[in-house]
Design a protein around this motif. Sequence first.
Motif, PDB file in Angstrom:
ATOM      1  N   ILE A 253     -93.819  49.336  45.065  1.00  0.00           N
ATOM      2  CA  ILE A 253     -93.212  49.385  46.408  1.00  0.00           C
ATOM      3  C   ILE A 253     -91.714  49.102  46.332  1.00  0.00           C
ATOM      4  N   MET A 254     -91.336  48.111  45.505  1.00  0.00           N
ATOM      5  CA  MET A 254     -89.914  47.783  45.362  1.00  0.00           C
ATOM      6  C   MET A 254     -89.107  48.981  44.864  1.00  0.00           C
ATOM      7  N   LEU A 255     -89.635  49.658  43.854  1.00  0.00           N
ATOM      8  CA  LEU A 255     -88.911  50.801  43.293  1.00  0.00           C
ATOM      9  C   LEU A 255     -88.846  51.966  44.274  1.00  0.00           C
ATOM     10  N   LEU A 256     -89.905  52.164  45.046  1.00  0.00           N
ATOM     11  CA  LEU A 256     -89.887  53.224  46.054  1.00  0.00           C
ATOM     12  C   LEU A 256     -88.848  52.942  47.132  1.00  0.00           C
ATOM     13  N   VAL A 257     -88.819  51.705  47.606  1.00  0.00           N
ATOM     14  CA  VAL A 257     -87.823  51.323  48.612  1.00  0.00           C
ATOM     15  C   VAL A 257     -86.411  51.504  48.051  1.00  0.00           C
ATOM     16  N   TYR A 258     -86.221  51.057  46.827  1.00  0.00           N
ATOM     17  CA  TYR A 258     -84.924  51.192  46.158  1.00  0.00           C
ATOM     18  C   TYR A 258     -84.516  52.664  46.037  1.00  0.00           C
ATOM     19  N   GLU A 259     -85.447  53.491  45.570  1.00  0.00           N
ATOM     20  CA  GLU A 259     -85.156  54.919  45.367  1.00  0.00           C
ATOM     21  C   GLU A 259     -84.780  55.610  46.675  1.00  0.00           C
ATOM     22  N   TYR A 260     -85.599  55.410  47.716  1.00  0.00           N
ATOM     23  CA  TYR A 260     -85.369  56.113  48.983  1.00  0.00           C
ATOM     24  C   TYR A 260     -84.152  55.551  49.722  1.00  0.00           C
TER      25      TYR A 260
END
Length: 269
Positions: A253-260
């Motif tokens: 979830i952290m990486l998805l939030v960071y990416e988007y």
Amino acid sequence: IHCFFIFLSRFQIQRGSTDPNNYKNLGDSFLKIYHTERLFGFYKGILPPILVETPKRAVKFFSFEQYKKLLGYVSLSPGVAFAVAGLGSGLTEAIVVNPFEVVKVGLQANRNIFTQQPSTLGYARHIIKTKGLGLQGLNKGLTATLGRHGIFNMVYFGFYFNVKNIIPVNKDTTLEFWRKFGIGLLSGITASITNIPFDVAKSRIQGPQPVPGEIKYRTCFKTIATIYQEEGFFALYKGLLPKIMRLGPGGAIMLLVYEYAYSWLQENW
């Protein structure tokens, strides 16, 4: 989610089956904590993570981007650069979070009912008053925390960006979302498995010592060696299940939030 912090700390500070406070498994720990410390026992030490979580994540991703830019001046392959930038971000993050970890672990190790344990501020004041701000006080276990966060971020970012560049992008937005989530999940799990010996050492150093008044666990690598010699190899992986259950999905979830968020900022700012 905070209950996983409790399980992790309790599993890591217990010293084998001879420990009178030994938990057999995740279910056993849940029942024992509930019966002896009631519902609020699962929320011990919750304030330090709440206070540090936002600045911790900000430091993690901001420093990762800065180290990545600096490494652009060095002739490293992109795969290695991601891992080294992750290592740098983890070491930076560790310096920020360690005092909060000392307070959190001390509160979570306390087996009194919630109303009988000291407040977060009171416990922090006690540490500063009796031990100071240094490596025996509010920054105790710093080397282990550096190892924990440095190795975690090195594997976490290195695995994610390297694997993401190998697996083709999917044109379907839903499938692309799940592609990134799956890689992020594996990144969090792999990083958790890699860094947990440092996590166990950190908990032993920052938690209560076996004999009150005597410091058995003092330095990171000596603590790892002592645990290995006295309790065996698998003792260095105590608490792995709750750690994976928290940082596998959480890491994704952290990486998805960071990416988007990063993509949106690049497009709109």
